[in-house]
Design a protein around this motif. Structure first.
Motif, PDB file in Angstrom:
ATOM      1  N   UNK A   1      -3.569  -9.822   7.373  1.00 28.20           N
ATOM      2  CA  UNK A   1      -2.730  -8.681   7.714  1.00 28.20           C
ATOM      3  C   UNK A   1      -1.278  -8.933   7.282  1.00 28.20           C
ATOM      4  N   UNK A   2      -0.480  -7.908   7.417  1.00 29.55           N
ATOM      5  CA  UNK A   2       0.944  -8.030   7.096  1.00 29.55           C
ATOM      6  C   UNK A   2       1.574  -9.165   7.889  1.00 29.55           C
ATOM      7  N   UNK A   3       1.265  -9.236   9.164  1.00 22.88           N
ATOM      8  CA  UNK A   3       1.860 -10.275  10.007  1.00 22.88           C
ATOM      9  C   UNK A   3       1.406 -11.676   9.582  1.00 22.88           C
TER      10      UNK A   3
ATOM     11  N   UNK B   1       1.081  -6.146  -3.081  1.00 23.79           N
ATOM     12  CA  UNK B   1       2.147  -6.851  -2.371  1.00 23.79           C
ATOM     13  C   UNK B   1       2.927  -7.709  -3.353  1.00 23.79           C
ATOM     14  N   UNK B   2       4.165  -7.944  -3.004  1.00 24.98           N
ATOM     15  CA  UNK B   2       5.062  -8.752  -3.827  1.00 24.98           C
ATOM     16  C   UNK B   2       5.532  -9.939  -3.003  1.00 24.98           C
ATOM     17  N   UNK B   3       5.723 -11.061  -3.669  1.00 15.54           N
ATOM     18  CA  UNK B   3       6.263 -12.245  -2.995  1.00 15.54           C
ATOM     19  C   UNK B   3       7.453 -12.763  -3.785  1.00 15.54           C
TER      20      UNK B   3
ATOM     21  N   UNK C   1       2.167  -3.864  11.113  1.00 17.85           N
ATOM     22  CA  UNK C   1       2.031  -5.309  10.988  1.00 17.85           C
ATOM     23  C   UNK C   1       0.578  -5.760  11.027  1.00 17.85           C
ATOM     24  N   UNK C   2      -0.278  -4.941  11.640  1.00 17.67           N
ATOM     25  CA  UNK C   2      -1.686  -5.326  11.766  1.00 17.67           C
ATOM     26  C   UNK C   2      -2.551  -4.793  10.630  1.00 17.67           C
ATOM     27  N   UNK C   3      -1.943  -4.079   9.691  1.00 21.51           N
ATOM     28  CA  UNK C   3      -2.713  -3.520   8.581  1.00 21.51           C
ATOM     29  C   UNK C   3      -3.179  -4.631   7.647  1.00 21.51           C
TER      30      UNK C   3
END
Length: 325
Positions: A5-7, A72-74, A41-43
């Motif tokens: 998840x996002x979190x 997503x990017x880091x 955040x839970x996605x």
């Protein structure tokens, strides 16, 4: 299969000094919408498996086998004298400074991770992304397990922002097998140690001579390295000798002589080489000669074409087709 998840990504980022961004997901709810923030955040961003293995020698493997559900990017702000990224399946886009490249199956990139020149990576939705990251941190090695002189000299040769190379098929198979086999801890560590050394050996840019003892002090060499990185990561900028000398805390004449003694070329010859290498990448990606000239710091395409022909022996138009012939 684990849902990430996002979190989960944010927790990982706090540990390794990585900032994650999720352009496909709305994570900034209206004021007072705490419930929406918790939902964001839970996605789930990805699903699959991520394994980490830290070795006593200072090498750290991260193996990822994921289905990417949302882009997503880091952005990595940490520091490592060597970082290798190997893609076994899928695709990853990388960028350091003005240098960009896309890794496809069987391809790898080597670089020095430095907080002043953050590594940016983009993963788009895809059914399977299998990637291996190998980081070397000598400070993480056990006492008495410091890098050998040969390894230290190899690491000193990693001077490109992003050195792209092909991974032999046999080594790709070994990497896959090493994370699927249930080996005893000691045996697994030995296998990974051997793979790490193979990858480092292959990941050092070709044609980079191993430098002997530097004619300058260690402190001066560190400051010269800041100058080299400035030229490497932003060759398109109009760097002046005065600005670079200030960065190196040297006189202009001192920078000229010490840079040549350390790297074998003059300051601005090195910048020209960096510009040409970056230009070739842009041309291979389909940019026009005019666009490429501006991207690498030339105001006039004719001047760029002349410099390119002198460096590579062919015109930019011919150079852009070499890879596809």
């Amino acid at each position: 299969m684990t849902q990430y998840r996002v979190c989960d990504f944010q927790a990982f980022g706090q540990h390794f000094d990585i900032e994650y961004r999720f352009p496909d997901l709305e994570l900034l709810p209206e004021e007072g919408a705490a419930e929406d923030l918790a939902d964001g955040l839970s996605m789930s961003v990805a699903a699959g498996r991520i394994d980490e293995n830290s070795l006593n020698s200072g090498f750290r493997f991260t193996f990822s086998d994921l289905e990417i559900l949302h882009s997503y990017e880091s952005v990595s702000f940490g520091h490592a004298p060597l970082l290798l990224i190997i893609v076994l399946d899928g695709q990853v886009e990388l960028k350091v400074g003005a240098v960009e490249l896309t890794l496809e199956p069987g391809m790898a990139a080597s670089l020095q991770l430095h907080p002043d020149y953050a590594l940016q990576a983009v993963q788009h939705p895809q059914p399977r992304l299998r990637a291996v990251t190998l980081a070397y941190d000598p400070q993480g090695a056990d006492i008495g397990r410091a890098a050998s002189p040969t390894l230290q000299r190899l690491l000193a040769c990693v001077q490109e922002p992003l050195h792209r190379w092909s991974v032999p098929q046999a080594l790709q198979s070994q990497l896959s097998d090493s994370f699927d086999q249930a080996l005893p801890e000691l045996q697994q560590a030995l296998v990974l140690e051997g793979l790490a050394l193979q990858l480092v050996g292959l990941g050092v840019p070709e044609g980079q001579p191993l430098r002997e003892t530097s004619p300058v002090s260690h402190q001066q060499q560190q400051r010269l390295e800041l100058v080299r990185q400035q030229l490497e990561f932003s060759p398109e900028k109009d760097h002046t000798l005065a600005e670079l000398a200030e960065l190196a805390a040297m006189s202009q004449s001192g920078l000229r002589s010490k840079f040549r003694a350390t790297y074998g070329v003059s300051v601005f010859e090195y910048r020209r080489q960096c510009r040409m290498a970056l230009a070739q990448q842009f041309l291979e990606r389909g940019f026009s000669v005019q666009q490429t000239a501006h991207k690498v710091g030339y105001r006039h395409a004719t001047n760029f074409a002349t410099a390119f022909r002198r460096h590579f022996g062919v015109s930019p138009k011919r150079g852009s087709t070499r890879r596809h012939i």
